[in-house]
Design an enzyme around this catalytic site. Structure first.
Site, short mmCIF file in Angstrom:
data_model
loop_
_atom_site.label_atom_id
_atom_site.label_comp_id
_atom_site.label_asym_id
_atom_site.label_seq_id
_atom_site.Cartn_x
_atom_site.Cartn_y
_atom_site.Cartn_z
N HIS A 269 0.84 -1.20 0.00
CA HIS A 269 0.00 0.00 0.00
C HIS A 269 0.88 1.25 0.00
CE1 HIS A 269 -2.89 -2.99 1.59
NE2 HIS A 269 -3.77 -2.25 0.96
N ASP B 66 -4.38 -5.49 -8.55
CA ASP B 66 -4.60 -5.05 -7.18
C ASP B 66 -4.98 -3.57 -7.26
OD1 ASP B 66 -4.77 -5.11 -4.43
OD2 ASP B 66 -2.72 -5.78 -4.09
#
Length: 536
Positions: A219, A293
């Site tokens: 992230h 993703d």
């Protein structure tokens, strides 16, 4: 926000769709922006307009803009909303009614809708499932999760996690993985996939080519996997190969760099033709849908400042569904102008046929959400693991008397209550009280039964345990005969002097039913059969 009636959700067949949709609309089908359950009306209307234009093929639901999916540094506070599930259903209905073509609705529900939505059924984490060594139970739980998704109006669950968590320092996979053994992960992930599919829900194996042996949160930054293709084939790719052979509906490519496959360059797999085209599609012979993703993740988004350039890079590398695309219109423009018609048609066919399967499923949806307690208690019993010591030692300890202490719990311990300590209140490790003061409260007792409840499943900040309180726990373990029951991530044990503890029993979680099962074990009513699915 309430919408009357349900839209007619049937998708026309690809043979008709390919003649009906314009080239721009076909490209729009690749886009799956985020939808937030707790958005403002202004934000909802903006997405609704995008949907009405026919600019997107689906949406992926998240809790709110303060949730982990966007709030990477954890600086925003997540607001609890007991009505999130009803809001979700209304939003799905609203967006579907606005849509020119039916939307494919997705969510991350690895352990149930509770991963994203309050007051919905929560099932155990993948690591807890892995400890039970019972694929049929994994299947049952996944099917229940799938049924809940259908009840909500969701077609696609981005699960299972097929990563092998071989790195204990992993900050983002960990408890989300079935374990550190490739064969066991393969078995569990296959059972989970079948459970979802039998409930009429699309599955998705993630995060290709394997996010388990990393120590970086994608992230925030791009993790690097220093392995050759041969290494990956012997380890990380084993579950993915099995899932491909069993007909998994999609594969999510992670934001992970494998320099050995990209000419030594630190390029994310999610934008790499070598990893998607060569490794996944050619070497592993995978011909299904490839989904990215989340494209808002800083590991890739920071490298593509021009709007639409990341969406193009991911598509051009072989991605079919652009999850959490933030620049839809610019992305559509770039793909439409730069891709060949053949490229677009190949992806459109895969995405539309996936849509047909997900939306046109004949499996009926239940009219209410599942009740997880029965399955969770069954799993709690199967996964319970004696990690150190022996059953006999625990029973001798129980017979000779002990004091009880809890750590990490801000309410009564049901585990200790069910053991039946009468009116005696357990001691609590609290930083406002020194180790010496706690010793005075313990008095002459030499044996301690300690129940630890780490507040967080992720390893950051000692799993949410205060450092001073952790030091007190360690001092207790070194100075007393202790039996420790852990209601949390087993990697927490890496912080403790294991050799100083008489016995350690891992319950893995603190879901309803887990404490009563653990109490039953301490009282000698059954023998634990669970196996730690990871190496500490």
């Amino acid at each position: 926000m309430e919408r009357k009636g349900k839209p007619n959700l049937n998708v026309i067949l690809y043979t008709k769709a390919t003649k009906t949709l314009s080239l721009i609309e076909k490209v729009g089908q690749f886009f799956m922006p985020a939808a937030f359950i707790n958005d403002t009306e202004e934000e909802i209307s903006a997405l609704e307009n995008l949907v009405a234009e026919g600019a997107v093929g689906g949406i992926c639901f998240f809790h709110s803009r303060a949730s982990a999916a966007t709030n990477f540094e954890g600086k925003k506070k997540v607001i609890y909303n007991a009505e999130s599930f009803e809001v979700l259903k209304n939003l799905i209905s609203r967006y579907q009614q606005a849509a020119k073509y039916p939307l494919l609705i997705s969510i991350d529900a690895e352990w149930g809708l509770a991963m994203r939505i309050e007051e919905t059924p929560q099932y155990p984490f993948a690591m807890t499932l892995g400890a039970a060594k019972d694929p049929s139970l994994v299947y049952e739980i996944a099917r229940s999760i799938g049924q809940d998704c259908r009840t909500a109006g969701i077609h696609w669950n981005f699960a299972p996690v097929a990563d092998i968590n071989s790195n204990p320092e992993n900050p983002v996979i960990g408890y989300r993985s079935f374990g550190s053994n490739a064969e066991e992960v393969k078995i569990c992930a296959t059972a989970f996939t079948k459970g979802l599919q039998d409930a009429g829900i699309l599955s998705c194996a993630k995060h290709f080519p394997g996010h388990g042996d990393t120590a970086t949160d994608s992230h925030l930054h791009l993790p690097v996997l220093n392995k050759s293709e041969s290494d990956l084939l012997k380890e990380e790719l084993i579950p993915f190969k099995a899932l491909i052979s069993k007909g998994v509906d999609a594969i999510m490519v992670g934001h992970i760099s494998v320099p050995a496959l990209t000419g030594g360059q630190p390029i994310s797999a999610s934008v790499s033709g070598e990893i998607i085209g060569t490794l996944l599609q050619n070497t592993l012979k995978y011909q299904g849908v490839v989904v990215s993703d989340a494209l808002n993740m800083h590991s890739v988004s920071k490298s593509y400042p021009e709007k639409g350039s990341l969406e193009w890079a991911a598509f051009n590398a072989g991605t079919d569904v652009l999850c959490f695309a933030e620049n839809v219109r610019e992305g559509i423009e770039q793909i439409s102008s730069r891709a060949t018609e053949n490229q677009i048609e190949e992806s459109f066919k895969k995405v539309w046929e996936l849509k047909e399967k997900g939306i046109n499923s004949k499996i009926p949806a239940a009219d209410r959400l599942s009740s997880p307690l029965k399955l969770n208690k069954k799993l709690a019993r199967k996964c319970l693991t004696v990690f150190r010591g022996a059953e006999k030692e625990i029973q001798l300890f129980r017979k000779h008397g002990y004091d009880t202490i809890t750590l990490g719990l801000n309410k009564k311990s049901l585990f200790l209550e069910e053991i039946g300590l009468g009116g005696g209140r357990p001691l609590v490790i609290d930083k406002s009280k020194s180790f010496r003061q706690l010793q005075q409260e313990i008095g002459s007792q030499k044996q301690l039964l300690i129940a630890v409840y780490p507040p967080k499943a992720k390893p950051q900040e000692a799993f949410g345990i205060d450092r001073i309180e952790l030091e007190i726990l360690i001092a207790l373990l070194k100075n007393y005969d202790t039996v420790l029951y852990l209601f949390g991530n087993p990697y927490f044990l890496r912080l403790l002097p294991i050799e100083a503890i008489k016995a350690v029993v891992i319950a893995y979680q603190n879901l309803d039913g887990f404490e009563s099962v653990a109490a039953d074990h301490f009282l000698g009513n059954f023998t634990a059969t669970g196996t730690l699915p990871v190496e500490l």
